[in-house]
Design an enzyme around this catalytic site. Sequence first.
Site, PDB file in Angstrom:
ATOM      1  N   HIS A 120       0.831  -1.205   0.000  1.00 24.22           N
ATOM      2  CA  HIS A 120       0.000   0.000   0.000  1.00 24.22           C
ATOM      3  C   HIS A 120       0.869   1.259   0.000  1.00 24.22           C
ATOM      4  CE1 HIS A 120      -3.825   2.104   1.217  1.00 24.22           C
ATOM      5  NE2 HIS A 120      -2.943   2.989   1.679  1.00 24.22           N
ATOM      6  N   GLU A 121       1.805   1.327   0.945  1.00 20.66           N
ATOM      7  CA  GLU A 121       2.643   2.522   1.062  1.00 20.66           C
ATOM      8  C   GLU A 121       3.593   2.661  -0.122  1.00 20.66           C
ATOM      9  OE1 GLU A 121       1.966   4.785   3.184  1.00 20.66           O
ATOM     10  OE2 GLU A 121       0.498   3.544   4.237  1.00 20.66           O
ATOM     11  N   HIS A 124       1.702   4.562  -2.754  1.00 16.37           N
ATOM     12  CA  HIS A 124       1.766   6.005  -2.523  1.00 16.37           C
ATOM     13  C   HIS A 124       3.104   6.566  -2.992  1.00 16.37           C
ATOM     14  CE1 HIS A 124      -1.927   6.742  -0.409  1.00 16.37           C
ATOM     15  NE2 HIS A 124      -1.646   5.936   0.608  1.00 16.37           N
ATOM     16  N   HIS A 127       3.435   6.819  -6.756  1.00 20.20           N
ATOM     17  CA  HIS A 127       2.613   7.924  -7.261  1.00 20.20           C
ATOM     18  C   HIS A 127       3.393   9.237  -7.107  1.00 20.20           C
ATOM     19  CE1 HIS A 127      -1.788   9.637  -7.400  1.00 20.20           C
ATOM     20  NE2 HIS A 127      -1.037  10.062  -8.402  1.00 20.20           N
TER      21      HIS A 127
END
Length: 331
Positions: A120-121, A124, A127
């Site tokens: 998940h991180e 981020h 991105h």
Amino acid sequence: ESVINAVNKNLDKMHKYMDMKKEVLALEEFHIYDVYVDLVEEYDVDYKYEDAVELIFNALEPLGGEYKENARKAFDQRWIDVYENVGKRSGAYSSFGYDTPPFILLNYNGKLDSVSTLAHELGHAMHSYYAARKQPYIYHNYSIFLAEIASNVNEMLLNMYMLEHSSNKRERMSLINDFLESVKGSIYRQTMFAEFEKIIYEMEGNNQILTEETLSNIYYELNKKYYGNSLIYDDDIRYEWMRIPHFYYQFYVYQYATGLAAAFYIASEIFQGNEKMREDYIDFLASGSSKYPLELLKKMGIDMTSEEPLNRILNYFEEKVDEFIKLAKEN
């Protein structure tokens, strides 16, 4: 409005999930606080950090070599503070500056949830990495509407990869449980919050008086609508709205639902080998805030003003509820 309409049309799927929870947990009385109990104990496997990294990169294979090469920098260039430490804050975060790499703070403990959190991180971080390198400073950041998409794409790809390669029934049930709880929390619950906010803002706009009793009654009835007839609704739940911090600032909780729905749309297409979606997604990561969020998503063929993205993930949600029921009956 599209989010609320789509979710309201799919409340039967949430009610089915609640019926199943009550049965699997073998509860004569199913209260609102029982909704938060997992259907299975966490799959008891300790993933060494190095093994977790390898697993994640296997899952991210559909994103292509360039993405994986850039993502490797997070590990080779030490962007990640991995383990718990004295004085370190809890949770997991990704942060970045325009002229620095993104940095990730974890409290990795080797459990499946920690593996998902790392994926998940990393989403981020990538991105931020792509946007900062492709956009001028003024456009390098991205809005809240887009913020959870890249992180959830990675998490969804990991879940799909592990389900495809899982031969252990308990592991599979744990993976399905994680997905179902994610949809319950990020789509159904957050949309209930959004509907609550929309109702009370419209009342205020019509010069209707908002009292504690009015707010509590609205919230109580929404809980009953969203969770269905399997539950016993204790009177205390009518006051939960008072402790939800999101209600005291900008109206944005519906974006948890749109973010997860868009991420599932992207991840499922990429997982099935849609090359155009993969290329469009990399362009999306590099777009920052150079266009409005809805425009950036439409370039990938995703119209968040329609009900289709929500319908897609909620239909898959029901499929996974049915699969879990089947697996539970085999025990």
